[in-house]
Write an enzyme that holds these catalytic residues in place. Structure first.
Site, PDB file in Angstrom:
ATOM      1  CD  GLU A  98      19.054 -68.431  73.975  1.00 11.97           C
ATOM      2  OE1 GLU A  98      19.835 -68.974  73.449  1.00 11.97           O
ATOM      3  OE2 GLU A  98      18.327 -68.995  74.883  1.00 11.97           O
ATOM      4  CB  CYS A 111      24.222 -65.038  65.467  1.00 16.41           C
ATOM      5  SG  CYS A 111      22.982 -66.026  64.725  1.00 16.41           S
ATOM      6  CB  CYS A 118      10.085 -68.380  63.306  1.00 12.54           C
ATOM      7  SG  CYS A 118      10.287 -68.027  61.673  1.00 12.54           S
ATOM      8  CB  CYS A 122      12.203 -74.501  58.433  1.00  6.22           C
ATOM      9  SG  CYS A 122      12.189 -72.967  57.414  1.00  6.22           S
ATOM     10  CB  CYS A 125      14.151 -74.699  62.114  1.00  6.42           C
ATOM     11  SG  CYS A 125      14.400 -73.013  63.055  1.00  6.42           S
ATOM     12  CB  CYS A 341      23.399 -72.828  63.166  1.00 11.34           C
ATOM     13  SG  CYS A 341      22.381 -72.202  61.840  1.00 11.34           S
TER      14      CYS A 341
HETATM   15  N1  SAH Z   1      14.580 -67.290  58.999  1.00 17.46           N
HETATM   16  C1  SAH Z   1      15.986 -67.094  58.294  1.00 17.46           C
HETATM   17  C2  SAH Z   1      17.111 -66.848  59.422  1.00 17.46           C
HETATM   18  C3  SAH Z   1      17.056 -67.722  60.609  1.00 17.46           C
HETATM   19  S1  SAH Z   1      17.540 -69.345  60.646  1.00 17.46           S
HETATM   20  C4  SAH Z   1      16.246 -68.209  57.493  1.00 17.46           C
HETATM   21  O1  SAH Z   1      15.604 -69.192  57.313  1.00 17.46           O
HETATM   22  O2  SAH Z   1      17.424 -68.013  56.797  1.00 17.46           O
HETATM   23  C5  SAH Z   1      19.562 -69.313  60.245  1.00 17.46           C
HETATM   24  C6  SAH Z   1      19.646 -70.574  59.509  1.00 17.46           C
HETATM   25  O3  SAH Z   1      19.930 -71.615  60.303  1.00 17.46           O
HETATM   26  C7  SAH Z   1      19.032 -70.846  58.479  1.00 17.46           C
HETATM   27  O4  SAH Z   1      19.772 -71.258  57.088  1.00 17.46           O
HETATM   28  C8  SAH Z   1      18.398 -72.232  58.895  1.00 17.46           C
HETATM   29  O5  SAH Z   1      17.627 -73.074  57.964  1.00 17.46           O
HETATM   30  C9  SAH Z   1      19.358 -72.868  59.818  1.00 17.46           C
HETATM   31  N2  SAH Z   1      18.899 -73.692  60.781  1.00 17.46           N
HETATM   32  C10 SAH Z   1      17.761 -73.813  61.453  1.00 17.46           C
HETATM   33  N3  SAH Z   1      17.585 -74.887  62.055  1.00 17.46           N
HETATM   34  C11 SAH Z   1      18.877 -75.609  61.978  1.00 17.46           C
HETATM   35  C12 SAH Z   1      19.351 -76.808  62.494  1.00 17.46           C
HETATM   36  N4  SAH Z   1      18.677 -77.228  63.570  1.00 17.46           N
HETATM   37  N5  SAH Z   1      20.508 -77.203  62.268  1.00 17.46           N
HETATM   38  C13 SAH Z   1      21.168 -76.467  61.471  1.00 17.46           C
HETATM   39  N6  SAH Z   1      20.944 -75.228  61.004  1.00 17.46           N
HETATM   40  C14 SAH Z   1      19.661 -75.010  61.147  1.00 17.46           C
END
Ligand code: SAH
Length: 367
Positions: A98, A111, A118, A122, A125, A341
């Site tokens: 997406e 974006c 992935c 984390c 996420c 996000c």
């Molecule tokens: N892997 C990369 C880019 C993808 S995630 C990274 O870690 O930077 C893009 C951003 O969204 C990252 O800062 C991630 O930590 C954040 N993110 C992921 N899941 C989220 C959630 N449920 N709520 C808010 N931010 C989130």
């Protein structure tokens, strides 16, 4: 990619300018053919080789036989009440990612995803919950910008790209760098290097490599100011702890126009949002030119975290601000279409069949 044009069809969207020039030289053509071709594809919106009138007839015939210009396809489009658009884009083998377009007054940000799924785990996420499927090719990464800009039309320009969709871009280094180079090329979209941002969870060796090889803005997903907590939230921290990460950030910020690093910090209620956490963050970033982007956590089913309250977020922000760090709280956009996000795919996946039925567009519409 290897140049095996004689045996299989080569998708020309997989090449940046350098790669394309090498491709032409190998077939006995002049390297400037690369810029001609990029202009046709990305600026003139021509994919039919017959219409590329400044190429010789024999070259056109060769390209027709051995090459293609095949972008991924928009499957579903959702438009939120605030104008945010989310597209489910189908890649080869039926995989789907997406991309989200966020319009603002003076800019339009896309974006972009770098991987299907992935490999990092984390804990907050939703993409992490899907596991890792595969890297996206250059064509599939630049293709997200290509189909999005085409869909938006001339009056809505994409001015900024953030590699903040699905995946860890620095674990798909070569393809992501080639795609970012393409986005910034004067013969394609000519995006400014300040307006192309790669976001990483902190893959330190790849950050150091990026520093030498590609000039883009850097965002780092920090989320905790001490190793103990960061090991839990962003487990790659066990491999590359905060002192190494901060060294890499300082090095990155040294070069030219980059001036500062953006740190993303997701606000998790009762986990990382106390004033002590804010003070620890100030201390950690003392010698790093920083901006901080506080991201309200976006919950998803079984996410096990909650978002901090507005009051807590603004108290947290005040501490950083008073310490002289430019801090913003990210506005949540596209909430009514799950485009916010961290919501890419995950939850949407279960719903996608339903959306597909409701919103499937005919492909001539999508183009
Ligand atoms: N892997 C990369 C880019 C993808 S995630 C990274 O870690 O930077 C893009 C951003 O969204 C990252 O800062 C991630 O930590 C954040 N993110 C992921 N899941 C989220 C959630 N449920 N709520 C808010 N931010 C989130």
């Amino acid at each position: 990619m290897t140049v095996s044009a004689k045996t299989e069809t080569v998708n020309l969207l997989n090449f940046d300018r350098k790669g394309l020039a090498a491709f032409f030289v190998e077939m006995g053509e002049k390297p400037f053919r690369a810029t001609q071709l990029l202009k046709w594809i990305y600026q003139e919106d021509v994919t039919d080789f017959d219409q590329m009138t400044n190429l010789s007839k024999s070259l056109r015939a060769y390209l027709k036989e051995h090459c293609c210009i095949t972008p991924p396809e928009i499957l579903i489009e959702q438009i939120a009440s605030d104008g945010t658009r989310k597209w489910a884009i189908e890649m080869s083998c039926g995989n789907r990612v997406e991309s989200v377009f966020i319009p603002e007054e003076n800019r339009g940000t896309l974006c972009v995803s770098s991987q299907i799924g992935c490999a990092l785990a984390c804990t907050f996420c939703s993409t992490a919950k899907q596991g890792f499927n595969r890297n996206l090719s250059v064509a599939e990464i630049i293709g997200q910008l290509y189909v999005a800009q085409k869909r938006l039309g001339e009056e809505k320009r994409i001015t900024n790209v953030v590699m903040m969709g699905m995946g860890e871009p620095l674990l798909n280094f070569d393809n992501v760098v080639a795609a970012m180079n393409l986005m910034m090329d004067d013969f394609t979209y000519g995006l400014s290097k300040r307006r192309v941002t790669i976001s990483t969870s902190g893959v330190v060796p790849a950050m150091n490599r990026l520093n030498k090889e590609c000039d883009v803005s850097l965002a780092v997903s920090l989320h905790a100011a001490n190793d103990e907590l960061r090991n839990i939230l962003v487990p790659i921290n066990e491999k590359y702890p905060l002192n190494e990460l901060m060294d890499a950030c300082r090095e990155y910020a040294k070069l030219g126009p980059r001036k500062y690093i953006t740190f993303e910090y997701v606000m998790l209620k009762g986990i990382n949002d106390s004033t002590q956490d804010a003070f620890a963050l100030v201390k950690l970033l003392k010698n790093v030119p920083s901006k901080i982007n506080l991201i309200p956590f976006n919950p998803f089913p079984n996410s096990n975290y909650n978002c901090s309250s507005k009051q807590t977020m603004s108290r947290f922000k005040d501490v950083l601000y008073k310490a002289g760090i430019i801090t913003t709280i990210r506005k949540t956009r596209g909430e009514d279409i799950d485009a916010a996000c961290g919501q890419l795919v995950g939850k949407v996946k279960d719903k996608s069949r339903r959306h597909l039925k409701l919103q499937k567009m005919d492909s001539s519409n999508a183009a």
